[in-house]
Design a protein around this motif. Structure first.
Motif, PDB file in Angstrom:
ATOM      1  N   ILE A   5       0.870  -1.260   0.129  1.00 42.32           N
ATOM      2  CA  ILE A   5      -0.093  -0.066  -0.120  1.00 42.32           C
ATOM      3  C   ILE A   5       0.921   1.309   0.226  1.00 42.32           C
ATOM      4  O   ILE A   5       1.915   1.278   0.513  1.00 42.32           O
ATOM      5  N   ASP A   6       0.552   2.152  -0.835  1.00 37.98           N
ATOM      6  CA  ASP A   6       1.418   3.490  -0.960  1.00 37.98           C
ATOM      7  C   ASP A   6       0.816   4.479  -0.482  1.00 37.98           C
ATOM      8  O   ASP A   6       0.145   5.408  -0.729  1.00 37.98           O
ATOM      9  N   THR A   7       1.092   4.530   0.845  1.00 35.70           N
ATOM     10  CA  THR A   7       0.629   5.490   1.844  1.00 35.70           C
ATOM     11  C   THR A   7       1.366   5.691   3.066  1.00 35.70           C
ATOM     12  O   THR A   7       2.056   4.463   3.330  1.00 35.70           O
ATOM     13  N   VAL A  25       4.574  -1.791   2.717  1.00 35.78           N
ATOM     14  CA  VAL A  25       4.070  -0.439   2.506  1.00 35.78           C
ATOM     15  C   VAL A  25       5.117   0.322   1.611  1.00 35.78           C
ATOM     16  O   VAL A  25       6.526   0.021   2.106  1.00 35.78           O
ATOM     17  N   THR A  26       4.865   1.464   0.945  1.00 36.16           N
ATOM     18  CA  THR A  26       5.719   2.277   0.676  1.00 36.16           C
ATOM     19  C   THR A  26       5.598   4.014   1.146  1.00 36.16           C
ATOM     20  O   THR A  26       4.129   3.983   0.764  1.00 36.16           O
ATOM     21  N   THR A  27       6.445   4.476   1.460  1.00 31.19           N
ATOM     22  CA  THR A  27       6.265   6.052   1.588  1.00 31.19           C
ATOM     23  C   THR A  27       7.043   6.852   0.722  1.00 31.19           C
ATOM     24  O   THR A  27       8.091   6.076   0.101  1.00 31.19           O
ATOM     25  N   ASN A  28       6.767   8.109   0.845  1.00 29.67           N
ATOM     26  CA  ASN A  28       7.786   9.012   0.215  1.00 29.67           C
ATOM     27  C   ASN A  28       7.743  10.038   0.879  1.00 29.67           C
ATOM     28  O   ASN A  28       6.750  10.702   1.758  1.00 29.67           O
ATOM     29  N   PRO A  29       8.579  11.221   0.787  1.00 24.23           N
ATOM     30  CA  PRO A  29       8.582  12.563   1.606  1.00 24.23           C
ATOM     31  C   PRO A  29       7.280  13.091   1.338  1.00 24.23           C
ATOM     32  O   PRO A  29       6.551  13.912   2.260  1.00 24.23           O
ATOM     33  N   VAL A  86      15.362   0.943   2.657  1.00 25.50           N
ATOM     34  CA  VAL A  86      15.753   2.181   2.614  1.00 25.50           C
ATOM     35  C   VAL A  86      15.595   2.673   0.970  1.00 25.50           C
ATOM     36  O   VAL A  86      16.073   2.037   0.117  1.00 25.50           O
ATOM     37  N   LYS A  87      15.013   3.460   0.811  1.00 23.68           N
ATOM     38  CA  LYS A  87      14.222   4.294  -0.413  1.00 23.68           C
ATOM     39  C   LYS A  87      15.277   5.324  -0.948  1.00 23.68           C
ATOM     40  O   LYS A  87      15.626   6.353  -0.247  1.00 23.68           O
ATOM     41  N   VAL A  88      15.850   5.180  -2.218  1.00 22.70           N
ATOM     42  CA  VAL A  88      16.932   6.087  -2.719  1.00 22.70           C
ATOM     43  C   VAL A  88      16.516   6.311  -4.004  1.00 22.70           C
ATOM     44  O   VAL A  88      16.286   5.579  -4.929  1.00 22.70           O
ATOM     45  N   CYS A 110      14.982   1.489  -5.448  1.00 18.71           N
ATOM     46  CA  CYS A 110      15.479   2.561  -6.205  1.00 18.71           C
ATOM     47  C   CYS A 110      14.283   3.322  -6.669  1.00 18.71           C
ATOM     48  O   CYS A 110      13.409   2.574  -7.422  1.00 18.71           O
ATOM     49  N   THR A 111      14.073   4.608  -6.433  1.00 17.94           N
ATOM     50  CA  THR A 111      12.631   5.047  -6.656  1.00 17.94           C
ATOM     51  C   THR A 111      12.918   6.371  -7.619  1.00 17.94           C
ATOM     52  O   THR A 111      13.975   6.651  -8.201  1.00 17.94           O
ATOM     53  N   LEU A 112      11.747   6.851  -8.322  1.00 17.32           N
ATOM     54  CA  LEU A 112      11.861   7.794  -9.203  1.00 17.32           C
ATOM     55  C   LEU A 112      12.301   7.230 -10.683  1.00 17.32           C
ATOM     56  O   LEU A 112      13.193   8.165 -11.150  1.00 17.32           O
ATOM     57  N   PRO A 132       9.359   1.611 -10.955  1.00 20.55           N
ATOM     58  CA  PRO A 132       8.956   2.372 -12.028  1.00 20.55           C
ATOM     59  C   PRO A 132       7.743   3.115 -11.817  1.00 20.55           C
ATOM     60  O   PRO A 132       6.681   2.477 -11.297  1.00 20.55           O
ATOM     61  N   PHE A 133       7.612   4.427 -12.305  1.00 24.24           N
ATOM     62  CA  PHE A 133       6.216   5.133 -11.928  1.00 24.24           C
ATOM     63  C   PHE A 133       5.461   5.191 -13.333  1.00 24.24           C
ATOM     64  O   PHE A 133       5.571   5.905 -13.996  1.00 24.24           O
ATOM     65  N   ILE A 134       4.504   4.147 -13.086  1.00 22.88           N
ATOM     66  CA  ILE A 134       3.553   4.138 -14.180  1.00 22.88           C
ATOM     67  C   ILE A 134       2.447   5.675 -14.162  1.00 22.88           C
ATOM     68  O   ILE A 134       2.541   5.928 -15.389  1.00 22.88           O
ATOM     69  N   GLY A 135       1.901   5.798 -13.279  1.00 25.95           N
ATOM     70  CA  GLY A 135       0.859   6.775 -13.541  1.00 25.95           C
ATOM     71  C   GLY A 135       1.493   8.067 -14.012  1.00 25.95           C
ATOM     72  O   GLY A 135       0.866   8.716 -14.808  1.00 25.95           O
ATOM     73  N   ARG A 136       2.902   8.497 -13.621  1.00 25.44           N
ATOM     74  CA  ARG A 136       3.498   9.827 -13.910  1.00 25.44           C
ATOM     75  C   ARG A 136       3.675   9.716 -15.357  1.00 25.44           C
ATOM     76  O   ARG A 136       4.005  10.764 -16.079  1.00 25.44           O
ATOM     77  N   LEU A 137       4.283   8.410 -15.942  1.00 28.60           N
ATOM     78  CA  LEU A 137       4.363   8.418 -17.453  1.00 28.60           C
ATOM     79  C   LEU A 137       3.334   8.518 -18.223  1.00 28.60           C
ATOM     80  O   LEU A 137       3.101   9.179 -19.103  1.00 28.60           O
ATOM     81  N   ALA A 166       6.075  -1.984  -9.074  1.00 23.93           N
ATOM     82  CA  ALA A 166       5.409  -0.915 -10.006  1.00 23.93           C
ATOM     83  C   ALA A 166       4.706   0.106  -9.076  1.00 23.93           C
ATOM     84  O   ALA A 166       3.994  -0.112  -8.141  1.00 23.93           O
ATOM     85  N   ALA A 167       4.908   1.457  -9.376  1.00 19.53           N
ATOM     86  CA  ALA A 167       4.445   2.469  -8.458  1.00 19.53           C
ATOM     87  C   ALA A 167       3.946   3.518  -9.346  1.00 19.53           C
ATOM     88  O   ALA A 167       3.501   3.355 -10.526  1.00 19.53           O
ATOM     89  N   SER A 168       3.214   4.543  -8.504  1.00 17.12           N
ATOM     90  CA  SER A 168       2.559   5.657  -9.283  1.00 17.12           C
ATOM     91  C   SER A 168       1.228   4.989  -9.751  1.00 17.12           C
ATOM     92  O   SER A 168       0.939   5.206 -10.928  1.00 17.12           O
ATOM     93  N   ILE A 169       0.725   3.922  -9.167  1.00 19.28           N
ATOM     94  CA  ILE A 169      -0.597   3.298  -9.727  1.00 19.28           C
ATOM     95  C   ILE A 169      -1.858   3.969  -9.561  1.00 19.28           C
ATOM     96  O   ILE A 169      -1.947   4.672  -8.256  1.00 19.28           O
ATOM     97  N   ARG A 170      -2.527   4.239 -10.708  1.00 22.45           N
ATOM     98  CA  ARG A 170      -3.682   5.134 -10.574  1.00 22.45           C
ATOM     99  C   ARG A 170      -5.117   4.184 -10.427  1.00 22.45           C
ATOM    100  O   ARG A 170      -5.985   4.862 -10.076  1.00 22.45           O
ATOM    101  N   ASN A 171      -5.083   3.114 -10.840  1.00 25.05           N
ATOM    102  CA  ASN A 171      -6.212   2.230 -10.886  1.00 25.05           C
ATOM    103  C   ASN A 171      -5.932   0.951 -10.796  1.00 25.05           C
ATOM    104  O   ASN A 171      -4.864   0.166 -11.149  1.00 25.05           O
ATOM    105  N   ILE A 186       3.035  -4.640  -6.788  1.00 23.78           N
ATOM    106  CA  ILE A 186       2.500  -3.269  -7.062  1.00 23.78           C
ATOM    107  C   ILE A 186       2.279  -2.513  -5.765  1.00 23.78           C
ATOM    108  O   ILE A 186       2.035  -3.169  -4.702  1.00 23.78           O
ATOM    109  N   THR A 187       2.517  -1.240  -5.691  1.00 22.85           N
ATOM    110  CA  THR A 187       2.160  -0.331  -4.765  1.00 22.85           C
ATOM    111  C   THR A 187       1.137   0.667  -5.129  1.00 22.85           C
ATOM    112  O   THR A 187       1.382   1.271  -5.908  1.00 22.85           O
ATOM    113  N   SER A 188       0.116   0.668  -4.373  1.00 16.95           N
ATOM    114  CA  SER A 188      -0.959   1.486  -4.884  1.00 16.95           C
ATOM    115  C   SER A 188      -1.747   2.006  -3.561  1.00 16.95           C
ATOM    116  O   SER A 188      -1.837   1.361  -2.552  1.00 16.95           O
TER     117      SER A 188
END
Ligand code: E4P
Length: 221
Positions: A5-7, A25-29, A86-88, A110-112, A132-137, A166-171, A186-188
């Motif tokens: 879960i991405d929160t 779980v994945t978090t980011n700043p 550790v997310k880098v 490894c993010t972004l 890899p950020f799917i949604g932002r692509l 797989a990150a930046s999941i929208r749906n 997937i992180t969503s």
């Protein structure tokens, strides 16, 4: 496929854990800021609170952008709990830091990541996960799922053990697309995960079952 879960929201994390499908779980700043979490002790205590809820890996992103700072910050995060990853960010110093952590046995994410070339570097450095950020692509009309497929082919060609997260999941379409391609994780947001439950025929079918049962039960009263 693992579901993260991405929160940084403890309530959503607990709901996903209680649902019984949560693997991490994945978090980011930005997600941490959204919860109003700042300050060294507050941040660390929040990661510990997340680790207390889930059984799987918890990605905690460094703020430092220089190698020495990433190493110092990442080591402080890693010793908090064995679940901490550790997310880098995908930068030259980030790749150096991932290589350093890999040699120390510290898990990394490894993010972004937005290209197959970046994902190849992350695997070469020994990253545990690549994000890899799917949604932002998709937001810039680039095929996000296509990138997942490229990375899957490259990683399988050489037997890289780095997991595609797989990150930046929208749906739910993103989730199912990742499953068909073979992403490891997937992180969503919880909403996208819960949307997998929904189908109108399920809802109408259950309504009909209950109506038929009630009709006969009423007749037999
Ligand atoms: C992973 O944790 C990423 O930081 C996150 O999925 C980014 O999602 P966004 O593109 O919706 O910000």
């Amino acid at each position: 496929m693992k579901f993260f879960i991405d929160t940084a929201n403890l309530k959503d994390i607990q709901e996903a854990q209680d649902f019984g499908i949560l693997d991490g779980v994945t978090t980011n700043p930005t997600l941490m800021a959204k919860e109003g979490i700042s300050g060294d002790n507050h941040v660390k205590n929040h990661y510990l609170a997340i680790c207390a809820i889930v059984d799987g890996d918890v990605s905690a992103e460094v703020i430092a952008t220089d190698f020495e700072g990433m190493i110092s910050e990442g080591q402080e995060l890693a010793i908090l709990n064995e679940k901490i990853v550790v997310k880098v960010p995908m930068t030259k110093d980030g790749i150096k830091a991932i290589k350093y952590f890999s040699k120390k046995g510290i898990k990394t994410n490894c993010t972004l990541v937005f290209s197959a070339g970046q994902a190849l570097l992350a695997a070469k450095a020994g990253a545990t996960y690549v994000s890899p950020f799917i949604g932002r692509l998709d937001d810039i009309s680039v095929d996000g799922l296509g990138l997942i497929n490229e990375i899957r082919i490259i990683y399988d060609n050489y037997g890289f053990t780095t997991q595609i997260l797989a990150a930046s999941i929208r749906n739910s379409t993103h989730i199912l697309g990742c499953a068909k391609i073979g992403a490891d994780v997937i992180t969503s947001p919880l909403s996208a995960i819960l949307s997998l439950l929904k189908h109108p025929l399920t809802e109408s079918g259950l309504d009909q079952f209950l109506a038929d049962h009630k009709r006969v039960a009423d007749q037999n009263m």
